[in-house]
Design a protein around this motif. Structure first.
Motif, PDB file in Angstrom:
ATOM      1  N   CYS A 150       0.840  -1.191   0.000  1.00 41.50           N
ATOM      2  CA  CYS A 150       0.000   0.000   0.000  1.00 41.50           C
ATOM      3  C   CYS A 150       0.881   1.250   0.000  1.00 41.50           C
ATOM      4  O   CYS A 150       1.780   1.384   0.832  1.00 41.50           O
ATOM      5  CB  CYS A 150      -0.898  -0.001   1.237  1.00 41.50           C
ATOM      6  SG  CYS A 150      -2.243   1.203   1.133  1.00 41.50           S
ATOM      7  N   CYS A 195      -1.800   6.323   1.935  1.00 45.92           N
ATOM      8  CA  CYS A 195      -3.012   5.822   1.294  1.00 45.92           C
ATOM      9  C   CYS A 195      -3.587   4.665   2.104  1.00 45.92           C
ATOM     10  O   CYS A 195      -2.898   4.051   2.909  1.00 45.92           O
ATOM     11  CB  CYS A 195      -2.715   5.346  -0.129  1.00 45.92           C
ATOM     12  SG  CYS A 195      -1.989   6.617  -1.192  1.00 45.92           S
ATOM     13  N   THR A 196      -4.849   4.388   1.880  1.00 45.30           N
ATOM     14  CA  THR A 196      -5.469   3.210   2.476  1.00 45.30           C
ATOM     15  C   THR A 196      -5.814   2.236   1.363  1.00 45.30           C
ATOM     16  O   THR A 196      -6.203   2.640   0.263  1.00 45.30           O
ATOM     17  CB  THR A 196      -6.747   3.582   3.248  1.00 45.30           C
ATOM     18  OG1 THR A 196      -7.670   4.217   2.354  1.00 45.30           O
ATOM     19  CG2 THR A 196      -6.429   4.524   4.390  1.00 45.30           C
ATOM     20  N   CYS A 197      -5.662   0.958   1.656  1.00 48.07           N
ATOM     21  CA  CYS A 197      -5.857  -0.068   0.638  1.00 48.07           C
ATOM     22  C   CYS A 197      -6.885  -1.086   1.102  1.00 48.07           C
ATOM     23  O   CYS A 197      -6.827  -1.567   2.237  1.00 48.07           O
ATOM     24  CB  CYS A 197      -4.539  -0.769   0.335  1.00 48.07           C
ATOM     25  SG  CYS A 197      -3.243   0.364  -0.224  1.00 48.07           S
ATOM     26  N   ASN A 216      -8.780  -4.306  -4.122  1.00 49.87           N
ATOM     27  CA  ASN A 216      -8.171  -3.708  -5.310  1.00 49.87           C
ATOM     28  C   ASN A 216      -8.439  -2.214  -5.422  1.00 49.87           C
ATOM     29  O   ASN A 216      -8.328  -1.640  -6.504  1.00 49.87           O
ATOM     30  CB  ASN A 216      -8.681  -4.418  -6.572  1.00 49.87           C
ATOM     31  CG  ASN A 216      -8.241  -5.862  -6.625  1.00 49.87           C
ATOM     32  OD1 ASN A 216      -7.126  -6.188  -6.231  1.00 49.87           O
ATOM     33  ND2 ASN A 216      -9.112  -6.733  -7.101  1.00 49.87           N
ATOM     34  N   LYS A 217      -8.775  -1.596  -4.312  1.00 49.48           N
ATOM     35  CA  LYS A 217      -9.058  -0.163  -4.291  1.00 49.48           C
ATOM     36  C   LYS A 217      -8.010   0.558  -3.449  1.00 49.48           C
ATOM     37  O   LYS A 217      -7.774   0.210  -2.298  1.00 49.48           O
ATOM     38  CB  LYS A 217     -10.456   0.104  -3.720  1.00 49.48           C
ATOM     39  CG  LYS A 217     -10.822   1.580  -3.658  1.00 49.48           C
ATOM     40  CD  LYS A 217     -12.231   1.776  -3.108  1.00 49.48           C
ATOM     41  CE  LYS A 217     -12.595   3.252  -3.029  1.00 49.48           C
ATOM     42  NZ  LYS A 217     -13.971   3.458  -2.506  1.00 49.48           N
ATOM     43  N   ILE A 218      -7.389   1.589  -4.048  1.00 49.09           N
ATOM     44  CA  ILE A 218      -6.393   2.405  -3.355  1.00 49.09           C
ATOM     45  C   ILE A 218      -6.976   3.807  -3.191  1.00 49.09           C
ATOM     46  O   ILE A 218      -7.336   4.454  -4.176  1.00 49.09           O
ATOM     47  CB  ILE A 218      -5.070   2.494  -4.146  1.00 49.09           C
ATOM     48  CG1 ILE A 218      -4.600   1.101  -4.568  1.00 49.09           C
ATOM     49  CG2 ILE A 218      -4.011   3.212  -3.327  1.00 49.09           C
ATOM     50  CD1 ILE A 218      -4.271   0.178  -3.436  1.00 49.09           C
ATOM     51  N   ILE A 257       2.212   1.556  -6.328  1.00 51.82           N
ATOM     52  CA  ILE A 257       0.787   1.229  -6.428  1.00 51.82           C
ATOM     53  C   ILE A 257       0.681  -0.201  -6.959  1.00 51.82           C
ATOM     54  O   ILE A 257       1.258  -0.517  -8.001  1.00 51.82           O
ATOM     55  CB  ILE A 257       0.056   2.204  -7.364  1.00 51.82           C
ATOM     56  CG1 ILE A 257       0.183   3.637  -6.830  1.00 51.82           C
ATOM     57  CG2 ILE A 257      -1.413   1.828  -7.508  1.00 51.82           C
ATOM     58  CD1 ILE A 257      -0.381   4.689  -7.764  1.00 51.82           C
ATOM     59  N   THR A 303      -4.468  -3.113  -8.895  1.00 51.68           N
ATOM     60  CA  THR A 303      -5.407  -2.052  -8.528  1.00 51.68           C
ATOM     61  C   THR A 303      -6.438  -1.827  -9.628  1.00 51.68           C
ATOM     62  O   THR A 303      -6.097  -1.706 -10.803  1.00 51.68           O
ATOM     63  CB  THR A 303      -4.653  -0.733  -8.258  1.00 51.68           C
ATOM     64  OG1 THR A 303      -3.704  -0.951  -7.212  1.00 51.68           O
ATOM     65  CG2 THR A 303      -5.605   0.371  -7.856  1.00 51.68           C
TER      66      THR A 303
END
Length: 374
Positions: A41, A45-47, A50-52, A66, A70
């Motif tokens: 991650c 950022c927060t992970c 598959n969403k960053i 990244i 993602t």
């Protein structure tokens, strides 16, 4: 037979130790998984799967590391100024990219290379002034493109080329004055085209778009809530684009007032062909030879007055030349035949003129010699 109490206690202790060991292993496994996930991650950022999400983190550039898997990348409400060509190329699975509310001023070719699975692209609420030709052309699956609230003042005719899946396009609140012909030729799936709050100049150049709208989009509300209006000229200010007619702008299709003439030139000479046209909007003039467009090069030049000049003519320059004048209302073309005389032909003509002269000289000399002998 009953077991001694010390054996029961030992068995209980072993069972307890086994349970504690299993619990410890489970916790260790979870810790490893968490460490692995957080290692991929990006910083700040927060992970989640598959969403960053890097929303509002005061980032001044697209973060490194990244994950390649993602699918959704949120980078909005930051201070990003540039989309570096290699910063996103590894994200081939990306379907949503949100770069809204940043400080991006230029979008350069290669910014979205390899993002062939992208469906939604948010570039609204930036400071974009310039978008290089072809920057979106590989986004063949793109459905929604947000470019509103920027400083875009010029649209390129090939800006949306290849975007056959484009469904919604938001360009409102920019500085757009002209809509170039053919810009939406590829965008056959458009259902929303938000163009309001742009300072459009309503002249002959925009009439093609008005006619396109009346022909292709009149049956549904493609403009959304607000229909774009004219800003210039003053007498047209506030008039809805879709209400413009040819009587409002007094347009004229091309009229060629100087046509190219048939010519014969020799190898090595210069060929010059002229073509002039009038119309409103002002016609553009292109040249073709044997129905193939001519491109300016080392020997081929097209000047500002649309005169075609070919220097050091070669035999292959002979053929049919066409001058094409076109604007949004139509086109006209005129042709001229160019013949090229080669060196061999000229040389043989010269030779045939010289040989009789030498024959006469020889005969005359023989006559003089014969008289002397007598």
């Amino acid at each position: 037979m009953t077991r001694p109490m010390h054996q029961d206690a030992a068995a209980t202790a072993v069972l307890r130790m086994t349970m504690e060991l299993l619990l410890l292993l489970l916790m260790f496994s979870s810790l490893l998984s968490f460490t692995s996930a957080t290692a991929e991650c990006p910083d700040k950022c927060t992970c989640e799967e598959n969403k960053i999400n890097c929303l509002n983190q005061k980032l001044d550039r697209i973060p490194d590391h990244i994950p390649t898997a993602t699918r959704v990348l949120i980078l909005s409400h930051n201070q990003i100024r540039d989309i570096e060509p290699k910063s996103l190329t590894h994200l081939t699975e990306l379907t949503v990219l949100d770069l809204s509310y940043n400080k991006i001023s230029d979008v350069k070719i290669g910014a979205f290379a390899n993002l062939s699975n992208l469906r939604k692209l948010y570039l609204d609420l930036n400071k974009i002034e310039n978008i290089e030709t072809g920057v979106f052309n590989n986004l063949t699956l793109l459905e929604d493109l947000y470019l509103a609230h920027n400083r875009i003042h010029k649209l390129d005719s090939e800006m949306f080329k290849g975007l056959t899946k484009l469904n919604r396009l938001f360009l409102y609140k920019n500085m757009i004055r002209k809509i170039p012909p053919g810009i939406f030729d590829s965008s056959t799936s458009l259902t929303t085209l938000a163009l309001d709050e742009n300072p459009f100049t309503c002249d002959c150049d925009i009439l093609w778009f008005v006619n396109l709208f009346k022909k292709s989009y009149s049956n549904h509300n493609v403009f959304g809530y607000e229909v774009p209006t004219c800003h210039f000229p003053v007498e047209m200010s506030g008039k809805l684009l879709i209400e413009i007619t040819e009587n409002d702008v007094h347009c004229a299709s091309p009229d060629v007032i100087e046509v190219p003439e048939n010519k014969t030139v020799s190898v090595g000479e210069q060929l010059q062909l002229s073509c002039k046209a009038v119309g409103d909007p002002e016609p553009s003039i292109t040249w073709a030879k044997d129905d193939i467009d001519l491109e300016p090069g080392q020997r081929v030049q097209v000047f500002q007055n649309n005169t075609l000049i070919i220097s050091k003519v070669e035999r292959t320059d002979g053929g049919q030349y066409k001058c094409v004048a076109s604007n949004s209302l139509g086109r006209k073309s005129f042709e001229a035949m160019v013949n090229v005389n080669g060196l061999a032909e000229n040389g043989s003509n010269t030779m045939f003129g010289v040989i009789p002269f030498f024959i006469i000289i020889i005969i005359f000399a023989n006559c003089v010699l014969y008289n002397d002998i007598l």
